[in-house]
Write a protein that holds these residues in place. Sequence first.
Motif, PDB file in Angstrom:
ATOM      1  N   HIS A   1       4.341  -4.929 -11.237  1.00  8.03           N
ATOM      2  CA  HIS A   1       4.238  -6.243 -10.617  1.00  8.03           C
ATOM      3  C   HIS A   1       5.366  -7.098 -11.197  1.00  8.03           C
TER       4      HIS A   1
ATOM      5  N   ALA B   1       7.686 -10.583 -10.910  1.00 11.36           N
ATOM      6  CA  ALA B   1       7.902 -11.929 -10.374  1.00 11.36           C
ATOM      7  C   ALA B   1       9.403 -12.190 -10.343  1.00 11.36           C
TER       8      ALA B   1
ATOM      9  N   ARG C   1       5.342  -4.232  -6.615  1.00 10.62           N
ATOM     10  CA  ARG C   1       4.659  -5.406  -6.064  1.00 10.62           C
ATOM     11  C   ARG C   1       5.423  -6.637  -6.517  1.00 10.62           C
TER      12      ARG C   1
ATOM     13  N   SER D   1       6.210 -10.848  -6.518  1.00 12.64           N
ATOM     14  CA  SER D   1       5.857 -12.245  -6.288  1.00 12.64           C
ATOM     15  C   SER D   1       7.146 -13.064  -6.323  1.00 12.64           C
ATOM     16  N   ARG D   2       7.427 -13.763  -5.231  1.00  7.16           N
ATOM     17  CA  ARG D   2       8.632 -14.598  -5.168  1.00  7.16           C
ATOM     18  C   ARG D   2       8.260 -15.995  -5.661  1.00  7.16           C
TER      19      ARG D   2
ATOM     20  N   THR E   1       2.259 -21.195 -12.993  1.00  9.74           N
ATOM     21  CA  THR E   1       2.324 -20.194 -11.932  1.00  9.74           C
ATOM     22  C   THR E   1       2.402 -18.788 -12.513  1.00  9.74           C
TER      23      THR E   1
ATOM     24  N   LEU F   1      -0.092 -15.474 -12.336  1.00 13.25           N
ATOM     25  CA  LEU F   1       0.342 -14.218 -11.710  1.00 13.25           C
ATOM     26  C   LEU F   1       0.214 -13.025 -12.652  1.00 13.25           C
TER      27      LEU F   1
END
Length: 313
Positions: free
Chosen positions: A6, A8, A38, A40-41, A51, A55
């Motif tokens: 994951h 970011a 995976r 996250s932008r 944030t 996440l």
Amino acid sequence: MAESLHIAVLMGGWSAEREVSLMSGNGIADALESLGHRVSRVDMDRVVAVTLAGLKPDLVFNALHGTPGEDGTVQGMLDLMGIPYTHSGLVTSVIAIDKQLTKQALVPHGLPMPGGRMVRSEDLYAGDPLPRPYVLKPVNEGSSVGVAIVTAEGNYGNPIGRDVRGPWQEFDELLAEPFIRGRELTTAVLGDQALGVTELKPKNGFYDYDAKYTDGLTEHVFPADIPDDVADACKRIALEAHRLLGCKGASRADFRWDDEQGPDGLFLLEVNTQPGMTPLSLVPEQARHLGIGYEALVQKIVDEALADAGTRA
């Protein structure tokens, strides 16, 4: 297939290079998704720590350009949060974004950089700090933001006009350097390898912000049509600067070369610790010429960040 993570992708923010960062970040995010990660932008804002805490990513891919993503601020935040991240760490970022600190770190080791000094913008209205032609630039902006070339013809006035548009209206202090005639060269470093040398030929005569990021305004010649000893010097200096500053992931060293002086006319201007990753950017272009596609480049940067986090843990 690499392990699925994951990740970011931190992009955008509020620097003068916001739009370029968004282009870099979205390209990186697309590549990571195609690799099976995976993603996250995350558009950088003042509550980004909240944030990211929500996440809980395995890794942050830092796609920010300029402050606060390139100057150590974000790096310090991520260090405190215990989140691994790509590219250079806090101390390296603080030094490399400051052109004067970079000189203090590299020149004693024999790396050739232009002379010059810091000047108060207010003093420019009384007279020149250096013989013309010379260059004025903010000490901690990238992408040629705020660069002015002051010529003998008095293109900004003589002395510089207080009401003439230029970086002196935006910054209290500027770095003044002698103007180096000649050619614009750049070398990307990935991990422990200097990728090559590109010559940049802007159509308008100066490789400014628009020339860097507007398709068709600059011709990229790779490999640069330069003597082997100059190309070798670019790669050696870029790699040595990367190591001395402690850069991680990818960096890019920018040069001016006075071709009338041979290798003695080569000067390192700056080292970029967060080089662009847009379709027009130089690091992906050099990597591609060496058979490293965009996705593979992104994965290599991720792999080095994870390896570095493992050694620090």
